[in-house]
Motif scaffolding. Sequence first.
Motif, PDB file in Angstrom:
ATOM      1  N   ASN A 104       0.819  -1.222   0.000  1.00 13.65           N
ATOM      2  CA  ASN A 104       0.000   0.000   0.000  1.00 13.65           C
ATOM      3  C   ASN A 104       0.850   1.269   0.000  1.00 13.65           C
ATOM      4  OD1 ASN A 104      -2.358  -1.723   0.407  1.00 13.65           O
ATOM      5  ND2 ASN A 104      -1.676  -1.864   2.529  1.00 13.65           N
ATOM      6  N   LYS A 128      -0.594  -5.325  -7.246  1.00 13.55           N
ATOM      7  CA  LYS A 128      -1.739  -5.169  -6.337  1.00 13.55           C
ATOM      8  C   LYS A 128      -1.262  -4.999  -4.891  1.00 13.55           C
ATOM      9  CE  LYS A 128      -5.923  -5.371  -4.590  1.00 13.55           C
ATOM     10  NZ  LYS A 128      -5.536  -5.306  -3.167  1.00 13.55           N
ATOM     11  N   SER A 133      -5.384   1.577  -2.150  1.00 14.71           N
ATOM     12  CA  SER A 133      -6.754   1.410  -2.624  1.00 14.71           C
ATOM     13  C   SER A 133      -7.109   2.568  -3.554  1.00 14.71           C
ATOM     14  CB  SER A 133      -7.712   1.380  -1.441  1.00 14.71           C
ATOM     15  OG  SER A 133      -9.047   1.269  -1.885  1.00 14.71           O
ATOM     16  N   GLY A 134      -7.666   2.240  -4.714  1.00  7.83           N
ATOM     17  CA  GLY A 134      -7.993   3.244  -5.710  1.00  7.83           C
ATOM     18  C   GLY A 134      -6.874   3.538  -6.679  1.00  7.83           C
ATOM     19  N   PHE A 136      -3.871   2.396  -9.530  1.00  7.67           N
ATOM     20  CA  PHE A 136      -4.058   1.587 -10.734  1.00  7.67           C
ATOM     21  C   PHE A 136      -2.741   1.129 -11.336  1.00  7.67           C
ATOM     22  CE2 PHE A 136      -3.723   5.898 -12.510  1.00  7.67           C
ATOM     23  CZ  PHE A 136      -2.960   5.725 -13.662  1.00  7.67           C
ATOM     24  N   GLY A 181      -9.072  -8.403  -6.227  1.00  4.57           N
ATOM     25  CA  GLY A 181      -8.833  -7.006  -5.881  1.00  4.57           C
ATOM     26  C   GLY A 181      -8.435  -6.130  -7.044  1.00  4.57           C
ATOM     27  N   LEU A 182      -8.320  -6.687  -8.260  1.00  4.68           N
ATOM     28  CA  LEU A 182      -8.029  -5.908  -9.458  1.00  4.68           C
ATOM     29  C   LEU A 182      -9.230  -5.929 -10.389  1.00  4.68           C
ATOM     30  CD1 LEU A 182      -4.375  -6.738 -10.637  1.00  4.68           C
ATOM     31  CD2 LEU A 182      -5.184  -4.680  -9.456  1.00  4.68           C
ATOM     32  N   THR A 183      -9.510  -4.783 -11.005  1.00  2.49           N
ATOM     33  CA  THR A 183     -10.608  -4.667 -11.963  1.00  2.49           C
ATOM     34  C   THR A 183     -10.112  -3.941 -13.199  1.00  2.49           C
ATOM     35  OG1 THR A 183     -12.205  -4.517 -10.150  1.00  2.49           O
ATOM     36  CG2 THR A 183     -12.954  -3.832 -12.342  1.00  2.49           C
ATOM     37  N   ASP A 185     -10.157  -1.412 -15.922  1.00  3.29           N
ATOM     38  CA  ASP A 185     -10.831  -0.121 -15.886  1.00  3.29           C
ATOM     39  C   ASP A 185     -10.967   0.501 -17.276  1.00  3.29           C
ATOM     40  OD1 ASP A 185     -12.079   2.067 -14.686  1.00  3.29           O
ATOM     41  OD2 ASP A 185     -10.198   3.123 -14.352  1.00  3.29           O
ATOM     42  N   LYS A 254      -7.687  -1.171 -11.953  1.00  2.00           N
ATOM     43  CA  LYS A 254      -7.808  -0.447 -10.683  1.00  2.00           C
ATOM     44  C   LYS A 254      -7.757  -1.420  -9.503  1.00  2.00           C
ATOM     45  CE  LYS A 254      -9.990   3.348 -10.693  1.00  2.00           C
ATOM     46  NZ  LYS A 254     -11.014   4.430 -10.771  1.00  2.00           N
ATOM     47  N   ALA A 255      -7.084  -0.964  -8.427  1.00  3.29           N
ATOM     48  CA  ALA A 255      -7.005  -1.757  -7.200  1.00  3.29           C
ATOM     49  C   ALA A 255      -8.149  -1.374  -6.265  1.00  3.29           C
ATOM     50  CB  ALA A 255      -5.667  -1.521  -6.512  1.00  3.29           C
ATOM     51  N   ARG A 256      -8.843  -2.359  -5.748  1.00  2.00           N
ATOM     52  CA  ARG A 256      -9.933  -2.100  -4.802  1.00  2.00           C
ATOM     53  C   ARG A 256      -9.420  -2.160  -3.368  1.00  2.00           C
ATOM     54  NH1 ARG A 256     -12.239  -5.960  -8.216  1.00  2.00           N
ATOM     55  NH2 ARG A 256     -12.250  -7.517  -6.572  1.00  2.00           N
TER      56      ARG A 256
END
Length: 256
Positions: A104, A128, A133-134, A136, A181-183, A185, A254-256
């Motif tokens: 992080n 990741k 958080s948030g 990318f 945890g990855l999307t 985007d 993007k990382a959640r």
Amino acid sequence: MNDMDEHFSWVADKYNYVRTTDRQPIEYIQALLSKYEKCFAVDVGCGPGRYSLLLLQIVPQLHLTCLDRSSKMIAETERVLRAAKIDRFEAITSDASAFPLGANSVDVVFTFNAIHHFIMPAFLRESKRVLRSGGFIGIYTRLLSQNETSIWGKYFPDFNFVERRLYSLDNIEAAIRSIPGLTLDTIKFFRFERVSSLERLIEQARARHYSTFSLYNEERLEECISDFRENVMRAFPDANQIRWSDGNVFLTAKAR
């Protein structure tokens, strides 16, 4: 020369001269980073710092950690950035599967034209881990299909057969989806109109500006360069005005 570590050590001091560096994706990234007052990012597989330099020049709020497994590439990155009087960076020899960074700790992880050299799931998991958080991941690459329609894919013998490390878009999307945890985007395609001379293209191939050329042995490379010369001369009326289009893609996850 089949070993990629050997190849990148050999090419490090000439890489910025023989490669083409595209400014458009950096300008696109500049807009993405405009929301940050201060942005901490990583350039993984930074090579000799060609994209690191552009990022740091046009994104003044950026602090960049440059990582590459080649110590010679890292030395070249340091030389290039210090020559430009930039000090908002660290350059560290590191594998793309294990960053020397805390969890992080960064806003963005970039990689430019290098992901085909990585173990992609390990790179994505490690990205990741270090992302806030948030944050990318930004992946700039040439797809397998884009490679096949390049000047090399069309006219250099065996190029598409030899270069099978590149990914399809479906491959990359599936790899991103596989990491908790990855999307995925955004996906942005780039098209570049190129012009070069035949002799410059041959100079680049002999310098192995794409690592693909290091997968040919010396004798076969020279045979293919000779055939490439003939193929291009048949296809283009002016050997000093060789025109073609290159394609690349920039994806963000993007990382959640």
